[in-house]
Every structure is written in C-alpha cells, then in structure tokens.
Motif scaffolding. Structure first.
Motif, PDB file in Angstrom:
ATOM      1  N   TRP A  31       0.802  -1.224   0.000  1.00  0.00           N
ATOM      2  CA  TRP A  31       0.000   0.000   0.000  1.00  0.00           C
ATOM      3  C   TRP A  31       0.840   1.282   0.000  1.00  0.00           C
ATOM      4  O   TRP A  31       0.285   2.377   0.083  1.00  0.00           O
ATOM      5  CB  TRP A  31      -0.958   0.005   1.195  1.00  0.00           C
ATOM      6  CG  TRP A  31      -0.351  -0.337   2.523  1.00  0.00           C
ATOM      7  CD1 TRP A  31      -0.298  -1.576   3.104  1.00  0.00           C
ATOM      8  CD2 TRP A  31       0.274   0.557   3.453  1.00  0.00           C
ATOM      9  NE1 TRP A  31       0.321  -1.512   4.334  1.00  0.00           N
ATOM     10  CE2 TRP A  31       0.670  -0.213   4.577  1.00  0.00           C
ATOM     11  CE3 TRP A  31       0.534   1.932   3.453  1.00  0.00           C
ATOM     12  CZ2 TRP A  31       1.323   0.342   5.672  1.00  0.00           C
ATOM     13  CZ3 TRP A  31       1.180   2.494   4.552  1.00  0.00           C
ATOM     14  CH2 TRP A  31       1.559   1.702   5.641  1.00  0.00           C
ATOM     15  N   ASP A  90       2.485   4.395  -1.468  1.00  0.00           N
ATOM     16  CA  ASP A  90       2.189   5.179  -2.673  1.00  0.00           C
ATOM     17  C   ASP A  90       3.479   5.732  -3.262  1.00  0.00           C
ATOM     18  O   ASP A  90       3.812   6.903  -3.096  1.00  0.00           O
ATOM     19  CB  ASP A  90       1.220   6.327  -2.354  1.00  0.00           C
ATOM     20  CG  ASP A  90      -0.104   5.818  -1.814  1.00  0.00           C
ATOM     21  OD1 ASP A  90      -0.599   6.406  -0.847  1.00  0.00           O
ATOM     22  OD2 ASP A  90      -0.627   4.818  -2.353  1.00  0.00           O
ATOM     23  N   HIS A 123      10.467   6.844   0.272  1.00  0.00           N
ATOM     24  CA  HIS A 123       9.797   6.535   1.523  1.00  0.00           C
ATOM     25  C   HIS A 123      10.802   5.962   2.513  1.00  0.00           C
ATOM     26  O   HIS A 123      11.865   5.466   2.124  1.00  0.00           O
ATOM     27  CB  HIS A 123       8.650   5.536   1.306  1.00  0.00           C
ATOM     28  CG  HIS A 123       7.431   6.143   0.713  1.00  0.00           C
ATOM     29  ND1 HIS A 123       7.299   6.376  -0.641  1.00  0.00           N
ATOM     30  CD2 HIS A 123       6.275   6.576   1.281  1.00  0.00           C
ATOM     31  CE1 HIS A 123       6.118   6.911  -0.877  1.00  0.00           C
ATOM     32  NE2 HIS A 123       5.483   7.039   0.273  1.00  0.00           N
ATOM     33  N   SER A 148       6.573   2.841  11.548  1.00  0.00           N
ATOM     34  CA  SER A 148       6.254   4.136  10.919  1.00  0.00           C
ATOM     35  C   SER A 148       6.699   4.120   9.470  1.00  0.00           C
ATOM     36  O   SER A 148       7.731   3.529   9.132  1.00  0.00           O
ATOM     37  CB  SER A 148       6.998   5.278  11.625  1.00  0.00           C
ATOM     38  OG  SER A 148       6.798   5.269  13.013  1.00  0.00           O
ATOM     39  N   GLN A 197       6.247  12.744   5.774  1.00  0.00           N
ATOM     40  CA  GLN A 197       4.982  13.391   6.110  1.00  0.00           C
ATOM     41  C   GLN A 197       4.374  14.076   4.895  1.00  0.00           C
ATOM     42  O   GLN A 197       3.150  14.108   4.745  1.00  0.00           O
ATOM     43  CB  GLN A 197       5.228  14.414   7.226  1.00  0.00           C
ATOM     44  CG  GLN A 197       4.035  15.300   7.569  1.00  0.00           C
ATOM     45  CD  GLN A 197       2.991  14.583   8.404  1.00  0.00           C
ATOM     46  OE1 GLN A 197       3.078  13.371   8.575  1.00  0.00           O
ATOM     47  NE2 GLN A 197       2.012  15.302   8.907  1.00  0.00           N
ATOM     48  N   THR A 200       2.945  12.676   0.868  1.00  0.00           N
ATOM     49  CA  THR A 200       2.032  11.698   1.438  1.00  0.00           C
ATOM     50  C   THR A 200       1.973  11.893   2.944  1.00  0.00           C
ATOM     51  O   THR A 200       2.971  12.262   3.564  1.00  0.00           O
ATOM     52  CB  THR A 200       2.513  10.270   1.143  1.00  0.00           C
ATOM     53  OG1 THR A 200       3.861  10.137   1.587  1.00  0.00           O
ATOM     54  CG2 THR A 200       2.441   9.956  -0.341  1.00  0.00           C
ATOM     55  N   PRO A 201       0.854  11.636   3.598  1.00  0.00           N
ATOM     56  CA  PRO A 201       0.837  11.708   5.065  1.00  0.00           C
ATOM     57  C   PRO A 201       1.621  10.552   5.658  1.00  0.00           C
ATOM     58  O   PRO A 201       1.731   9.475   5.059  1.00  0.00           O
ATOM     59  CB  PRO A 201      -0.658  11.595   5.396  1.00  0.00           C
ATOM     60  CG  PRO A 201      -1.240  10.829   4.254  1.00  0.00           C
ATOM     61  CD  PRO A 201      -0.468  11.269   3.047  1.00  0.00           C
ATOM     62  N   SER A 202       2.209  10.775   6.820  1.00  0.00           N
ATOM     63  CA  SER A 202       2.854   9.677   7.533  1.00  0.00           C
ATOM     64  C   SER A 202       1.794   8.645   7.918  1.00  0.00           C
ATOM     65  O   SER A 202       0.617   8.974   8.106  1.00  0.00           O
ATOM     66  CB  SER A 202       3.550  10.203   8.780  1.00  0.00           C
ATOM     67  OG  SER A 202       2.623  10.891   9.600  1.00  0.00           O
ATOM     68  N   ARG A 203       2.223   7.398   8.028  1.00  0.00           N
ATOM     69  CA  ARG A 203       1.282   6.329   8.362  1.00  0.00           C
ATOM     70  C   ARG A 203       1.941   5.311   9.280  1.00  0.00           C
ATOM     71  O   ARG A 203       3.167   5.203   9.337  1.00  0.00           O
ATOM     72  CB  ARG A 203       0.796   5.639   7.081  1.00  0.00           C
ATOM     73  CG  ARG A 203      -0.197   6.493   6.292  1.00  0.00           C
ATOM     74  CD  ARG A 203      -0.331   6.029   4.858  1.00  0.00           C
ATOM     75  NE  ARG A 203       0.875   6.361   4.084  1.00  0.00           N
ATOM     76  CZ  ARG A 203       1.013   6.096   2.784  1.00  0.00           C
ATOM     77  NH1 ARG A 203       0.040   5.492   2.122  1.00  0.00           N
ATOM     78  NH2 ARG A 203       2.121   6.432   2.152  1.00  0.00           N
ATOM     79  N   LYS A 232      -2.664  -3.012   4.841  1.00  0.00           N
ATOM     80  CA  LYS A 232      -3.299  -1.696   4.900  1.00  0.00           C
ATOM     81  C   LYS A 232      -2.697  -0.902   6.052  1.00  0.00           C
ATOM     82  O   LYS A 232      -2.194  -1.496   7.027  1.00  0.00           O
ATOM     83  CB  LYS A 232      -4.802  -1.823   5.098  1.00  0.00           C
ATOM     84  CG  LYS A 232      -5.183  -2.525   6.395  1.00  0.00           C
ATOM     85  CD  LYS A 232      -6.690  -2.667   6.548  1.00  0.00           C
ATOM     86  CE  LYS A 232      -7.021  -3.380   7.877  1.00  0.00           C
ATOM     87  NZ  LYS A 232      -8.490  -3.533   8.041  1.00  0.00           N
ATOM     88  N   PRO A 233      -2.735   0.435   5.974  1.00  0.00           N
ATOM     89  CA  PRO A 233      -2.259   1.229   7.106  1.00  0.00           C
ATOM     90  C   PRO A 233      -3.203   1.101   8.290  1.00  0.00           C
ATOM     91  O   PRO A 233      -4.418   0.972   8.125  1.00  0.00           O
ATOM     92  CB  PRO A 233      -2.223   2.657   6.557  1.00  0.00           C
ATOM     93  CG  PRO A 233      -3.172   2.658   5.411  1.00  0.00           C
ATOM     94  CD  PRO A 233      -3.143   1.278   4.836  1.00  0.00           C
ATOM     95  N   THR A 242      -3.444   6.729   9.719  1.00  0.00           N
ATOM     96  CA  THR A 242      -2.945   7.680   8.723  1.00  0.00           C
ATOM     97  C   THR A 242      -2.939   9.074   9.323  1.00  0.00           C
ATOM     98  O   THR A 242      -3.915   9.499   9.944  1.00  0.00           O
ATOM     99  CB  THR A 242      -3.817   7.659   7.459  1.00  0.00           C
ATOM    100  OG1 THR A 242      -3.752   6.348   6.887  1.00  0.00           O
ATOM    101  CG2 THR A 242      -3.333   8.674   6.433  1.00  0.00           C
TER     102      THR A 242
END
Length: 283
Positions: free
Chosen positions: A54, A56, A63, A82, A86, A89-92, A110-111, A114
C-alpha cells in the motif's frame, strides 16, 4: 553498560531465553538478538518497503521505515512501524504479523493509522494493559507534537476506537508505556531528534490513558553522549530488574545538528519506594 550496536529508536524484548532489539537502520527493519545483552547478532530483515503493497511510491519519490515496535499478544507476534515522509504523502503506521520474535513477518495489507490535519502518525507503541488485557496503541509526535491513543481489536491489526488523552508536558515523540506496582509510566522524547536538547521525560498515571502527572526529565545528554532518546523499557525475566534501551549520539561536539550513526545503549533503572524513577546517568 556501553552502547551495543548502531541504530536508533530501539524496541527491546525478552523472549525464548534471548533478548531482541528492533532498531531503525539500514534498508529495512531488522532484528538483533543476544543471549546476555552484551554480544549482539544481526538477524533477518523483517520488513522492507517492497513488502508493503500500500505504499504510494508515485506520490513521494522516497519513503522511509522507522521506529518499529514488536509485541507478543494473544499467542502471536505483531510488528508495528512508521512509514513516511509526512509530505506529500501523510505519515502512516503499519502492522505486520510475525511467526516469532525473529520473524518472518507479513504486512497486514493496509495502514493502521494515517496522519494529517496537523497530526504526524509516527512512533507506534502497543501496550497490553495487564489489568484488563486491552491493547492500546500510542503514537504521534514531531509535526504537531501530539499524543494520540487507540484501543485495538483482539486481532491486534485493527482499530477498535480512539481514546481521548492529554498530551503530556514537553512531549515531542517516541511514547512508551510500562506498568509497575499499580503505576502506569508514560515516557517519551522531548526536544529535537538531532540536537543536544533531545531527552527522555516521563509522566505517571493510575490508568493507561491518564490523567498524567509530570515526572520531569529522566535521561539527558552530557559532555560525552548527546541527545539520548526514543527508548523502550523492559523487565528482565532473568533477574527481575527493569532496563531502558535508548539511542544516543557518540563522538559529537556542540549542540548539533548531528550527523552519522546513532548508537543503542542499555542500562538498568532504579525506582524509589514512592515509584519515582531515579534520573539515569549514561555509561
């Protein structure tokens, strides 16, 4: 005890007659193990970016994986981590299921959490309350410097509900929870990760979600070692004592910012009769 290996953000566990450290470092998240907390051997890489479907990759050129936390619960092993950056893309926060403390691990697909809207979803830590057996996920920091807590479902890979909590005094990131003799200890990093003001502070409570009573600084830099932080605690089943694992900058001068590798160190900690943790002097 002198520092034991290169890395940062160490989670430490004791299981199967050995000690296990899960640090940030390298091209993935790996495990190190030891029979005695002195000599450490690097094991398999438990998770790489290519293992996480997942991510991106088209939204951010690079990343990163960091700040893992391995947890044994409900007869299984769960590996939280982690992933950033940030922006854009947002951190997840993700989670993988593992066959044991040495892996292998398989991502959940999946995260779990988010980030966004001022919250940076980093530095996961899962604590199973010994009183209620409820698993809690603690996360957050840096951008926004906000602590958030969720209850997990029994499967350990799904959120049940968020629990509203205060952000404790001087909180930056790297929260950790442990329980001893009726007291819940929330410890965390304060300051900036690559500067001399990076430290470990703590607060106490009578529940895993507060309200917190601030306990002050616990571990601060000195003339030899700079910026100690992002840590974990554990009770050694061999001697019944509590220890802290943390990272620090060695061979650095001035107030930062520092570059290069951080080192993981392990030291015993002492509690006073009233539950206060004695200030830790680095060795």
């Amino acid at each position: 005890m002198k520092s034991v290996l290169n890395g940062a953000d160490p989670d430490i566990e004791a299981a199967q007659g050995r000690y296990w450290i899960y640090p940030t470092g390298g091209d993935g998240l790996s495990v190190w193990s030891s029979p005695d907390m002195a000599k450490w051997t690097k094991g398999e890489t438990l998770l790489r970016l290519k293992d996480i479907g997942w991510v991106d990759d088209d939204r951010a050129p690079v990343h990163f994986l960091w700040a893992p936390d391995m947890v044994q619960a409900n007869g299984g092993w769960y590996f939280y981590y982690s992933i950033g950056p940030q922006n854009p893309t947002p951190s997840r926060i993700g989670v993988a299921t593992c066959e044991g403390p040495a892996g292998p691990c398989t991502d959940s697909g999946k995260p779990l959490v988010t980030g966004g809207k001022g919250f940076e979803a980093i530095d996961p830590m899962v604590f199973v309350d010994p009183k209620t057996k409820v698993p809690y996920l603690y996360a957050g920091g840096s951008a926004g410097a906000t602590l958030r807590v969720w209850k997990l479902k029994p499967d350990m890979v799904s959120i049940a509900e968020e629990v509203k909590v205060e952000t404790p005094t001087n909180f930056t990131e790297g929260a950790f929870m442990h329980y001893r003799k009726g007291i819940y200890y929330l410890s965390y990093s304060a300051g900036q990760w690559n500067m001399s003001n990076y430290q470990v502070h703590y607060a106490v409570a009578l529940s895993p979600t507060g309200p917190w009573r601030y306990g002050g600084p616990l571990l601060v830099g000195d003339t030899r070692y700079k910026g100690p932080g992002h840590h974990s605690f554990f009770e050694d089943p061999k001697d019944g004592k509590w220890y802290i694992a943390y990272h620090r900058w060695e061979g650095q001068a001035g107030n930062g910012p520092y570059n290069g590798s951080r080192r993981v160190a392990i030291q015993p900690i002492q509690y006073r009769a009233d539950g206060v943790i004695e200030t830790i002097k680095m060795k």
